[in-house]
Design an enzyme around this catalytic site. Structure first.
Site, PDB file in Angstrom:
ATOM      1  N   CYS A   1       5.147   5.572  -7.621  1.00 41.69           N
ATOM      2  CA  CYS A   1       4.697   5.031  -8.712  1.00 41.69           C
ATOM      3  C   CYS A   1       4.639   5.796 -10.032  1.00 41.69           C
ATOM      4  O   CYS A   1       5.728   6.144 -10.602  1.00 41.69           O
ATOM      5  CB  CYS A   1       3.242   4.439  -8.540  1.00 41.69           C
ATOM      6  SG  CYS A   1       2.603   3.120  -9.577  1.00 41.69           S
TER       7      CYS A   1
ATOM      8  N   HIS B   1       2.936   1.747  -2.722  1.00 43.84           N
ATOM      9  CA  HIS B   1       1.603   2.394  -2.059  1.00 43.84           C
ATOM     10  C   HIS B   1       1.415   1.946  -0.638  1.00 43.84           C
ATOM     11  O   HIS B   1       2.082   0.992  -0.058  1.00 43.84           O
ATOM     12  CB  HIS B   1       0.690   2.158  -2.967  1.00 43.84           C
ATOM     13  CG  HIS B   1       0.626   2.538  -4.351  1.00 43.84           C
ATOM     14  ND1 HIS B   1       0.530   3.976  -4.666  1.00 43.84           N
ATOM     15  CD2 HIS B   1       0.760   1.870  -5.387  1.00 43.84           C
ATOM     16  CE1 HIS B   1       0.665   4.035  -5.984  1.00 43.84           C
ATOM     17  NE2 HIS B   1       0.819   2.910  -6.429  1.00 43.84           N
TER      18      HIS B   1
END
Lengths: 268, 430
Positions: free
Chosen positions: A102, A207
């Site tokens: 990310c 995630h």
């Protein structure tokens, strides 16, 4: 691109560095280090896990570097420190493996947006660029088609990747990079693909943490270091149950699992 | 319960409310009653919403004639609100929203049911501190801590700290009681003119590494924390907690509390400091704390068939950090329940920020809608675990385990909605 060594001497421990978990570790991404360490230990391979906090020197001799997700301010600080230290740059030059999640993927690219949306130079290690787009934040389950990773041993099939995404950026992969997979459910890079691979640097929006949900990706990264033949099968029953459940949840477009009016009333 | 809403008490008997305000209150009560009748819930939130539709200034109107104290935090706000209500209640009449409806609608509903001059002890959601402070001009504000909680739903913690800071500048309370060991809270509270600093000895620092005031780094040391780049550092404390003894205003308070654990001693210190700032006698306030034995079902010990269970709530890494200290016995089995509904946050990846390795040799049963996430976390923590479908089968598995000790209650540690389910199952809030 220079040819990178694919195996290493097995008498020394595999060195894994978590970079700045104090700045970039907001979404449980520290779990990736736990997963990699256990998967080596369970196979009798020694592992040394090093945590490098902000302000500390970045070693350039480790085998694998983990960069996690984080908030906008710390993201800029991490970029500044990594740029100054050049430790990660030297490690990549030496053939180290990097997994960047990310915000971590964004700062490893050529450019990324800061807290005000201003484009800032990234580290330029990953061939991609992230821009801010005018859409609501992508938050939810992310599911891809079967992912592939090209290594010296050939193409490794990683199966569908599953995870949770939470980001506002659009990441545009460059010509010198590959993507991990196509998106089945969710946003991913924003152009129907998910993830960016340049050499042995893997960036992803997943995630979960991503390696807890996708053990084949974990083993593929380790394979770059210890060689695929060292990676004997493990008991992944718990992970398989989780994958089945999460893949189904993504396909069912579970945004609010069994959300009831009672919950809403209770909370708000 | 002195702080429970008493519907019989007439609103504004002493203080004349505007007709619009009276209408708003009446409509809210009506809707709440309907909601209760159809078993929709307590009805306080929906009633409050209806009231606010009729009079958007209702919160200001309802707090115009009373003292107000606001309690906010990521963790411990419900408990501290309850402790403070109890500490103050021997001194004066108190109204509180201690059932946990901690945004404006829930607060309005609680206040509308009480006398217009009762002191309001308000638990306020972290994101609502700004608007509740503005509406109530609270004279005391208690700020316990800020850490990550449900990041897919709320804003990032740093932005919350900034909101708090701006709110305290805009509507300065007479006194702020703040955590000196939480850099985010300290930075926010420094905007207030008068702060009572509580040294909590908090050792959860994972969410405050970056300086909130500049782009520097917070260095944590035994003697306190300080920014590497700017002047921000740990303020010198007015209230300290050392080895379970609370030192406040030259007195030391070492008595036992009914609530377990270090974390509740900290919550009690905040409650005492706030009560004292509001003019209550310290010893009397401390005696009041002992009336609190559970908080909205937390720490409840209940009989379930042949088994005794104890309900623990832990909904984020900082909360688990404290909860793992409270577990019964050195090696007794344990049940952990995790959901990921809207109130829990949809992303339970924070499970990996919890040092579940501290569970050690205990046998653990994972339940809840996200039990498979838990199982994977436990697997990678080398923790002896199994997955079960529901609470009953989990308890059965614990009872069959060789380390089960029938003299101790079985700890059931759950996050928010899982906890609510279990609480309902054993009979709800007393």
């Amino acid at each position: 691109m220079t040819s990178l060594p694919t195996t290493r001497l097995t008498d020394s421990a595999v060195r894994i560095v978590s970079l700045y978990p104090d700045l970039l570790g907001t979404y449980g991404d520290g779990g990736n280090a736990i997963v990699l360490s256990r998967r080596l230990e369970w196979r009798g391979i020694a592992v040394e896990h090093i945590t490098v906090d902000a302000g500390e020197p970045v070693p350039d001799s480790a085998d694998l570097y983990l960069v996690g997700g984080g908030e906008d301010g710390p993201q800029v600080q991490a970029t500044r420190e990594l740029e100054q230290s050049q430790g990660l740059h030297r490690a990549v030059e030496n053939g180290a493996v990097v997994l960047a999640i990310c915000a971590g993927m964004q700062i490893l690219g050529h450019r990324f947006p800061d807290v005000n949306g201003t484009s800032r130079p990234g580290l330029g290690l990953l061939d991609c660029e992230t821009v801010r787009v005018d859409r609501t934040r992508a938050v939810g389950e992310l599911l891809t088609t079967s992912a592939q990773l090209t290594t010296a041993d050939g193409i490794i099939d990683l199966g569908p990747l599953t995870g949770f995404e939470n980001h506002a950026g659009r990441t545009i992969p460059g010509n010198c990079s590959q993507t991990l997979a196509s998106v089945e459910v969710g946003e991913g890079n924003g152009d129907g693909t998910e993830g960016v691979i340049t050499g042995k640097i893997v960036g992803t929006y997943l995630h979960g943490p991503v390696l807890a949900r996708n053990p084949l990706l974990a083993d593929a990264l380790l394979g770059w270091i210890v060689g695929a033949s060292a990676l004997t099968p493990l008991n992944d029953t718990d992970v398989e149950s989780l994958r089945v459940e999460r893949i189904q949840a993504a396909r069912d477009h579970e945004l609010a699992p069994r959300r009831s009016w009672r919950d809403i009333l209770r909370r708000s | 319960m002195t702080d429970a809403p008493t519907p019989a008490s007439a609103t504004g008997r002493a203080i004349k409310l505007r007709p619009r305000t009276r209408l708003a209150v009446a409509a809210g009560r009506f809707v709440a009653r309907v909601s209760r009748v159809v078993h929709f819930g307590t009805g306080s939130v929906i009633g409050g919403r209806v009231s606010l539709l009729i009079d958007k200034n209702l919160l200001s109107e309802l707090t115009a004639s009373r003292d107000v104290v606001i309690v906010s935090a990521t963790n411990g706000k419900t408990t501290t609100t309850k402790l403070l209500s109890s500490a103050l209640s021997s001194d004066r009449p108190v109204v509180s929203n201690w059932l946990g409806a901690n945004m404006t609608p829930g607060i309005v509903a609680a206040l509308a049911a009480a006398n217009a001059t009762d002191t309001a002890v308000l638990e306020v959601d972290e994101r609502w501190v700004d608007s509740v402070l503005r509406a109530t001009s609270a004279n005391t504000v208690v700020l316990l801590n800020l850490s990550r909680d449900q990041l897919d739903r709320t804003q990032e913690v740093r932005k919350l700290a900034e909101q708090w800071r701006v709110a305290l500048e805009a509507t300065p309370p007479q006194t702020v009681i703040a955590n000196a060991d939480d850099p985010l809270v300290a930075w926010a509270a420094l905007a207030a003119p008068n702060v009572v600093w509580v040294g909590t000895g908090q050792d959860w620092t994972a969410d405050a590494a970056g300086c909130p005031a500049c782009s520097g780094r917070i260095d944590f040391a035994d003697e306190g924390w300080a920014c590497s780049d700017c002047d921000l550092r740990r303020p010198s404390v007015d209230v300290a907690i050392n080895d379970g003894v609370i030192a406040i205003e030259g007195k030391t308070i070492a008595g036992e509390l009914a609530l377990p654990g270090r974390v509740n001693r900290v919550n009690a210190a905040f409650a005492l400091a706030a009560a004292s700032a509001m003019g209550a006698d310290l010893d009397q306030a401390f005696d009041g704390l002992d009336d609190v034995r559970e908080v909205a079902g937390r720490y409840r010990i209940a009989q379930l068939g042949d088994s005794r269970i104890r309900l623990l709530l832990a909904k984020n890494p900082a909360g688990w950090h404290e909860a793992l200290e409270l577990l019964e016995g050195p090696s007794t089995p344990l049940v952990v329940a995790i959901n990921a509904r809207i109130a829990d946050g949809h992303d339970p990846s924070w499970l990996w920020d919890v040092a579940y390795e501290r569970i050690g040799q205990r046998f653990v049963v994972a339940i809840g809608e996200r039990r498979h996430d838990l199982a994977v976390r436990f697997r990678y923590g080398n923790i002896n675990h199994v997955v079960a479908d529901d609470l009953e089968s989990a308890i059965e598995l614990v009872r069959q385990s060789p380390t089960y000790d029938p003299t101790l209650p079985i700890d059931i540690a759950s996050n928010y909605t899982a906890f609510q389910d279990h609480l309902e199952y054993v009979g709800g809030v007393l």
